[in-house]
Design a protein around this motif. Structure first.
Motif, PDB file in Angstrom:
ATOM      1  N   SER A   1     -30.670 -20.457 -14.545  1.00  0.00           N
ATOM      2  CA  SER A   1     -30.750 -19.307 -13.144  1.00  0.00           C
ATOM      3  C   SER A   1     -30.185 -18.914 -12.349  1.00  0.00           C
ATOM      4  O   SER A   1     -29.257 -18.445 -11.971  1.00  0.00           O
ATOM      5  CB  SER A   1     -32.191 -18.856 -13.251  1.00  0.00           C
ATOM      6  N   ASP A   2     -29.968 -20.297 -11.318  1.00  0.00           N
ATOM      7  CA  ASP A   2     -29.603 -19.951  -9.594  1.00  0.00           C
ATOM      8  C   ASP A   2     -28.157 -20.476 -10.145  1.00  0.00           C
ATOM      9  O   ASP A   2     -27.756 -19.220  -9.473  1.00  0.00           O
ATOM     10  CB  ASP A   2     -30.022 -21.117  -9.249  1.00  0.00           C
TER      11      ASP A   2
ATOM     12  N   GLU B   1     -22.759 -17.310  -9.008  1.00  0.00           N
ATOM     13  CA  GLU B   1     -21.619 -16.760  -9.540  1.00  0.00           C
ATOM     14  C   GLU B   1     -21.047 -16.236 -10.369  1.00  0.00           C
ATOM     15  O   GLU B   1     -19.782 -15.741  -9.625  1.00  0.00           O
ATOM     16  CB  GLU B   1     -21.668 -18.579 -10.175  1.00  0.00           C
ATOM     17  N   VAL B   2     -21.970 -15.188 -10.692  1.00  0.00           N
ATOM     18  CA  VAL B   2     -22.061 -14.290 -11.606  1.00  0.00           C
ATOM     19  C   VAL B   2     -23.009 -12.654 -11.360  1.00  0.00           C
ATOM     20  O   VAL B   2     -21.800 -12.202 -10.846  1.00  0.00           O
ATOM     21  CB  VAL B   2     -21.855 -14.437 -13.334  1.00  0.00           C
TER      22      VAL B   2
ATOM     23  N   THR C   1     -17.481 -10.505 -20.615  1.00  0.00           N
ATOM     24  CA  THR C   1     -17.624 -11.772 -21.150  1.00  0.00           C
ATOM     25  C   THR C   1     -17.190 -13.008 -21.693  1.00  0.00           C
ATOM     26  O   THR C   1     -17.708 -13.909 -20.846  1.00  0.00           O
ATOM     27  CB  THR C   1     -18.741 -11.596 -22.731  1.00  0.00           C
ATOM     28  N   ILE C   2     -15.573 -12.571 -22.108  1.00  0.00           N
ATOM     29  CA  ILE C   2     -15.145 -14.420 -21.795  1.00  0.00           C
ATOM     30  C   ILE C   2     -14.925 -14.681 -20.095  1.00  0.00           C
ATOM     31  O   ILE C   2     -15.139 -15.952 -20.187  1.00  0.00           O
ATOM     32  CB  ILE C   2     -13.740 -13.389 -22.460  1.00  0.00           C
ATOM     33  N   GLU C   3     -14.502 -13.524 -19.305  1.00  0.00           N
ATOM     34  CA  GLU C   3     -14.280 -14.173 -18.250  1.00  0.00           C
ATOM     35  C   GLU C   3     -15.635 -14.663 -17.192  1.00  0.00           C
ATOM     36  O   GLU C   3     -15.425 -15.569 -16.523  1.00  0.00           O
ATOM     37  CB  GLU C   3     -14.002 -13.239 -16.801  1.00  0.00           C
ATOM     38  N   ILE C   4     -16.652 -14.147 -17.377  1.00  0.00           N
ATOM     39  CA  ILE C   4     -17.640 -14.530 -17.271  1.00  0.00           C
ATOM     40  C   ILE C   4     -17.961 -16.087 -17.862  1.00  0.00           C
ATOM     41  O   ILE C   4     -18.303 -17.463 -17.306  1.00  0.00           O
ATOM     42  CB  ILE C   4     -19.077 -14.093 -17.738  1.00  0.00           C
ATOM     43  N   TRP C   5     -17.743 -16.270 -19.220  1.00  0.00           N
ATOM     44  CA  TRP C   5     -17.504 -17.519 -19.690  1.00  0.00           C
ATOM     45  C   TRP C   5     -17.001 -18.819 -19.455  1.00  0.00           C
ATOM     46  O   TRP C   5     -17.501 -20.370 -18.658  1.00  0.00           O
ATOM     47  CB  TRP C   5     -16.926 -17.932 -20.888  1.00  0.00           C
ATOM     48  N   LYS C   6     -15.531 -18.359 -18.264  1.00  0.00           N
ATOM     49  CA  LYS C   6     -14.622 -18.627 -18.030  1.00  0.00           C
ATOM     50  C   LYS C   6     -14.710 -20.030 -16.523  1.00  0.00           C
ATOM     51  O   LYS C   6     -15.279 -20.490 -16.002  1.00  0.00           O
ATOM     52  CB  LYS C   6     -13.405 -18.472 -17.393  1.00  0.00           C
ATOM     53  N   ILE C   7     -15.692 -18.982 -16.169  1.00  0.00           N
ATOM     54  CA  ILE C   7     -17.050 -19.071 -14.777  1.00  0.00           C
ATOM     55  C   ILE C   7     -18.335 -20.280 -14.769  1.00  0.00           C
ATOM     56  O   ILE C   7     -18.574 -21.464 -14.234  1.00  0.00           O
ATOM     57  CB  ILE C   7     -17.639 -17.818 -14.222  1.00  0.00           C
ATOM     58  N   LEU C   8     -18.865 -19.619 -16.067  1.00  0.00           N
ATOM     59  CA  LEU C   8     -20.343 -20.400 -16.713  1.00  0.00           C
ATOM     60  C   LEU C   8     -20.537 -22.308 -17.066  1.00  0.00           C
ATOM     61  O   LEU C   8     -21.093 -23.206 -16.992  1.00  0.00           O
ATOM     62  CB  LEU C   8     -20.945 -19.807 -17.234  1.00  0.00           C
TER      63      LEU C   8
END
Length: 139
Positions: free
Chosen positions: A69-70, A75-76, A103-110
């Motif tokens: 969660s943190d 980060e998002v 969604t793809i860009e969030i994946w790259k971050i997470l």
């Protein structure tokens, strides 16, 4: 030890506009309809982050969901909540603001950050409405 999948839900509100700058206003309106509204439109998004791992024999957890969660919030969500995705979100600059691309860009971050806390990102599910959502598994 068996593999377990654990999901955390986070929420954010954001505005966006579907608009391809390579096209005319007419073509954008024809393809994207109301989503091309020059005054933007918004959604109450729900992001489901599913991670996988083996349960730790000392805690029973495959990952501490507070840590998940943190990471997601810091980060998002902080970058997206109450923002204009087209104008205010650095990781979306120059990209079409579709839920698919988001969604793809969030994946790259997470994905790399989830590894740092001891699990593997398995799936993201991003709801833009109760009827429309995107599922992505990093493929």
């Amino acid at each position: 030890m068996p593999l377990v999948y654990v999901t955390r839900r986070e929420r954010f509100n954001a505005a966006h506009q579907m608009y391809n700058p390579k096209w005319s206003r007419e073509k954008n309106e024809d393809v994207f309809g109301k989503c091309a509204n020059k005054n933007w439109h918004g959604h109450n998004y729900e992001l489901f982050v599913t991670v996988k791992g083996e349960p730790d024999p000392n805690t029973g957890y495959c990952v501490d969901l507070k840590k998940v969660s943190d990471v997601v919030k810091n980060e998002v969500i902080e970058q997206l909540d109450h923002r204009n995705i087209n104008l205010d979100v650095p990781f979306m600059k120059g990209k079409l603001a579709s839920t698919e691309i988001l969604t793809i860009e969030i994946w790259k971050i997470l994905a790399p950050l989830i590894k740092e806390i001891g699990a593997e990102l398995h799936e993201l599910k991003l709801y833009e409405s109760e009827n429309n959502f995107v599922t992505y598994r990093g493929e």
